[in-house]
Design an enzyme around this catalytic site. Structure first.
Site: not given
Ligand code: GAR
Length: 208
Positions: A12, A110, A148, A179
């Site tokens: 999170g 992402h 989708d 960053q």
């Molecule tokens: C983040 O790096 C986000 O970009 C990635 O999961 C991580 C969650 O970290 N999301 C994906 O890979 C979606 N395809 P967080 O829970 O510390 O925000």
């Protein structure tokens, strides 16, 4: 006021970046209605509760099959009725019926420069493992609308981050978060809340 629901799966830190940006005024005109996780143990839920925000867990494992989960998740979202759904490290595929019900109102962060290192099987740390395996010298993050397809919706913003000699997936993930992700996602929400971004259809958006 843009009402948002944030979906999370793990640590999170992106959720925290959003909450901090609301507190400091970098995101304006925005209210977090609730935080939803597929994982009851997610630290992200704790971060939400610490902030006095309603936090709910909805685990696919508690349903007889994926369709039952998809239906329940979509109904939950329809009850909350947000203006925008923010996928902030949400590692579950969004049900097609939710994409249809909230067309142009779901954004995702992402951790790569789409279209590199995205699609099925590319999530979390795996994205950085693949980037290091391929030996790219620059990676980054992307905020996009969700359609989708998998990581295929209109791109809102991207930021490049250098890969450094000796990087591990963990050090690279942290640099991309610091960053790029923690800057891009709050900025995109503020842009949407203040009407600076306009989605044209499932394939295109423009800045006003
Ligand atoms: C983040 O790096 C986000 O970009 C990635 O999961 C991580 C969650 O970290 N999301 C994906 O890979 C979606 N395809 P967080 O829970 O510390 O925000």
């Amino acid at each position: 006021m843009l009402k948002i629901v944030v979906c999370v799966s793990g640590g999170g830190t992106n959720l925290q970046a959003i909450l901090d940006a609301i507190d400091s005024g970098r995101i304006t005109n925005t209210q977090v209605l609730a935080v939803i996780s597929n994982n009851a143990g997610a630290k992200a839920l704790e971060r939400a509760r610490d902030h006095g925000i309603e936090a709910r867990a909805l685990s696919p494992r508690k349903y007889p099959d994926r369709e039952a989960f998809n239906q329940a998740f979509t109904e939950e979202m329809e009850k909350l009725s947000p203006d925008l759904i923010v996928l902030a490290g949400f590692l579950v595929r969004i049900p097609p019926q939710m994409v249809a019900a909230f067309s142009g109102r779901i954004v995702n962060i992402h951790p790569s420069l789409i279209p590199s290192f995205c699609g099925v099987g590319y999530y979390g740390l795996k994205v950085h493992e693949k980037a290091l395996e391929r030996g790219v010298k620059v990676t980054g993050a992307t905020v996009h609308f969700v359609n989708d397809g998998m990581d295929e919706g209109p791109i809102i913003a991207q930021k490049a981050v250098d890969v450094e000699e000796g990087d591990t997936p963990e050090t690279l993930q942290r640099r991309v978060m610091e960053q790029a992700e923690w800057i891009l996602l709050p900025q995109a929400i503020d842009d949407i809340a203040n009407d600076r971004i306009h989605i044209i259809d499932n394939k295109a958006m423009r800045r006003k």
